[in-house]
Design a protein around this motif. Structure first.
Motif, PDB file in Angstrom:
ATOM      1  N   ALA A  61       0.756  -1.064   0.076  1.00 34.52           N
ATOM      2  CA  ALA A  61      -0.110  -0.087   0.089  1.00 34.52           C
ATOM      3  C   ALA A  61       0.955   1.275  -0.100  1.00 34.52           C
ATOM      4  CB  ALA A  61      -0.916  -0.027   1.307  1.00 34.52           C
ATOM      5  N   ASP A  62       0.509   2.400  -0.663  1.00 33.02           N
ATOM      6  CA  ASP A  62       1.141   3.588  -0.784  1.00 33.02           C
ATOM      7  C   ASP A  62       1.649   4.103   0.756  1.00 33.02           C
ATOM      8  OD1 ASP A  62      -0.493   4.810  -3.709  1.00 33.02           O
ATOM      9  OD2 ASP A  62       1.128   3.416  -3.433  1.00 33.02           O
ATOM     10  N   SER A  63       0.553   3.773   1.456  1.00 32.70           N
ATOM     11  CA  SER A  63       0.904   4.406   2.882  1.00 32.70           C
ATOM     12  C   SER A  63       2.021   3.727   3.718  1.00 32.70           C
ATOM     13  CB  SER A  63      -0.499   4.141   3.596  1.00 32.70           C
ATOM     14  OG  SER A  63      -0.940   2.998   3.935  1.00 32.70           O
ATOM     15  N   VAL A  64       2.424   2.488   3.220  1.00 34.47           N
ATOM     16  CA  VAL A  64       3.530   2.017   3.976  1.00 34.47           C
ATOM     17  C   VAL A  64       4.624   1.638   3.107  1.00 34.47           C
ATOM     18  CG1 VAL A  64       1.664   0.793   5.415  1.00 34.47           C
ATOM     19  CG2 VAL A  64       2.730  -0.675   3.461  1.00 34.47           C
ATOM     20  N   LYS A  65       4.759   1.957   1.886  1.00 37.81           N
ATOM     21  CA  LYS A  65       5.861   1.719   1.056  1.00 37.81           C
ATOM     22  C   LYS A  65       7.063   2.658   1.365  1.00 37.81           C
ATOM     23  CE  LYS A  65       3.990   1.550  -3.235  1.00 37.81           C
ATOM     24  NZ  LYS A  65       3.558   1.784  -4.575  1.00 37.81           N
ATOM     25  N   GLY A  66       8.262   1.940   1.529  1.00 37.25           N
ATOM     26  CA  GLY A  66       9.453   2.254   2.082  1.00 37.25           C
ATOM     27  C   GLY A  66       9.697   2.235   3.539  1.00 37.25           C
ATOM     28  N   ARG A  67       8.713   1.938   4.354  1.00 39.16           N
ATOM     29  CA  ARG A  67       8.775   1.813   5.718  1.00 39.16           C
ATOM     30  C   ARG A  67       8.391   0.407   6.283  1.00 39.16           C
ATOM     31  NH1 ARG A  67       4.979   3.977   8.867  1.00 39.16           N
ATOM     32  NH2 ARG A  67       3.360   3.955   7.150  1.00 39.16           N
ATOM     33  N   PHE A  68       7.514  -0.480   5.587  1.00 42.13           N
ATOM     34  CA  PHE A  68       7.133  -1.939   5.838  1.00 42.13           C
ATOM     35  C   PHE A  68       7.932  -2.946   4.999  1.00 42.13           C
ATOM     36  CE2 PHE A  68       2.893  -1.071   8.307  1.00 42.13           C
ATOM     37  CZ  PHE A  68       3.696  -0.018   9.100  1.00 42.13           C
ATOM     38  N   THR A  69       8.527  -3.956   5.427  1.00 43.28           N
ATOM     39  CA  THR A  69       8.858  -4.977   4.530  1.00 43.28           C
ATOM     40  C   THR A  69       8.142  -6.327   4.780  1.00 43.28           C
ATOM     41  OG1 THR A  69      10.950  -3.848   4.364  1.00 43.28           O
ATOM     42  CG2 THR A  69      10.930  -6.202   3.620  1.00 43.28           C
ATOM     43  N   ILE A  70       7.909  -7.058   4.092  1.00 44.10           N
ATOM     44  CA  ILE A  70       7.093  -8.436   4.269  1.00 44.10           C
ATOM     45  C   ILE A  70       8.347  -9.144   3.757  1.00 44.10           C
ATOM     46  CG2 ILE A  70       6.160  -8.676   1.936  1.00 44.10           C
ATOM     47  CD1 ILE A  70       3.863  -9.934   3.317  1.00 44.10           C
ATOM     48  N   SER A  71       8.153 -10.462   4.544  1.00 42.14           N
ATOM     49  CA  SER A  71       9.409 -11.441   4.156  1.00 42.14           C
ATOM     50  C   SER A  71       8.721 -12.922   4.568  1.00 42.14           C
ATOM     51  CB  SER A  71      10.655 -11.167   4.585  1.00 42.14           C
ATOM     52  OG  SER A  71      10.615 -11.447   6.377  1.00 42.14           O
ATOM     53  N   ARG A  72       9.337 -13.956   3.996  1.00 46.55           N
ATOM     54  CA  ARG A  72       8.887 -15.293   4.548  1.00 46.55           C
ATOM     55  C   ARG A  72       9.840 -16.050   5.037  1.00 46.55           C
ATOM     56  NH1 ARG A  72       4.592 -18.132   1.734  1.00 46.55           N
ATOM     57  NH2 ARG A  72       3.553 -16.843   0.246  1.00 46.55           N
ATOM     58  N   ASP A  73       9.950 -16.934   5.866  1.00 43.86           N
ATOM     59  CA  ASP A  73      11.037 -17.720   6.318  1.00 43.86           C
ATOM     60  C   ASP A  73      10.296 -19.153   6.196  1.00 43.86           C
ATOM     61  OD1 ASP A  73      12.553 -19.604   7.767  1.00 43.86           O
ATOM     62  OD2 ASP A  73      13.105 -18.334   9.275  1.00 43.86           O
ATOM     63  N   ASN A  74      10.725 -19.857   5.105  1.00 39.53           N
ATOM     64  CA  ASN A  74       9.919 -21.136   4.951  1.00 39.53           C
ATOM     65  C   ASN A  74      10.218 -22.282   5.768  1.00 39.53           C
ATOM     66  OD1 ASN A  74       8.572 -20.133   2.617  1.00 39.53           O
ATOM     67  ND2 ASN A  74      10.125 -20.654   1.044  1.00 39.53           N
ATOM     68  N   ALA A  75      11.598 -22.295   6.250  1.00 40.45           N
ATOM     69  CA  ALA A  75      11.863 -23.269   7.225  1.00 40.45           C
ATOM     70  C   ALA A  75      11.176 -23.159   8.522  1.00 40.45           C
ATOM     71  CB  ALA A  75      13.360 -23.030   7.600  1.00 40.45           C
ATOM     72  N   LYS A  76      10.828 -22.112   8.787  1.00 34.68           N
ATOM     73  CA  LYS A  76       9.991 -21.805  10.093  1.00 34.68           C
ATOM     74  C   LYS A  76       8.465 -21.558   9.631  1.00 34.68           C
ATOM     75  CE  LYS A  76      13.510 -19.376  12.510  1.00 34.68           C
ATOM     76  NZ  LYS A  76      14.114 -18.282  13.372  1.00 34.68           N
TER      77      LYS A  76
END
Length: 127
Positions: A61-76
């Motif tokens: 979303a534009d409101s969070v771009k540059g501040r929030f980051t999504i990531s996955r840890d498939n092992a966990k």
């Protein structure tokens, strides 16, 4: 069916950071595109960020771009939302959600297209 449990919410001052976790059980998260949404009382739940099954594509979303980051840890079997430079307007209950679509690369911002939801975690940002 997958079960989702969010954690990591709390109270933080403006400008601070939090990392939310979404732990899955029942099925591997690699079977799902994942998203984070948020909701404040009296308002509709809104899309924050999504990541495709392959993790090749993300959408913010534009409101969070540059501040929030999504990531996955498939092992966990866990998806994370790293939130930096938090603002009072980020205050909300944050929910993770899983989308079981077949595409490995698609990301949807549409709430109704997500099939499974966690119970939410409260994030409060003080000014």
């Amino acid at each position: 069916q997958v079960q989702l449990v969010e954690s990591g919410g709390g109270l933080v001052q403006a400008g601070g950071s939090l990392r939310l976790s979404c732990a899955a059980s029942g099925r591997t998260l690699t079977s799902y595109a994942m998203g984070w949404f948020r909701q404040v009382p009296g308002k509709e739940r809104e899309f924050v960020v999504g990541v495709s099954r392959s993790s090749d594509n993300t959408y913010y979303a534009d409101s969070v771009k540059g501040r929030f980051t999504i990531s996955r840890d498939n092992a966990k079997n866990t998806v994370y939302l790293q939130m930096n430079s938090l603002r009072p307007e980020d205050t909300a209950v944050y929910y993770c959600a899983a989308d079981r679509r077949n595409s490995a690369v698609a990301v949807t911002t549409t709430l109704a297209e997500y099939d499974y939801w966690g119970q939410g975690t409260q994030v409060t940002v003080s000014s």
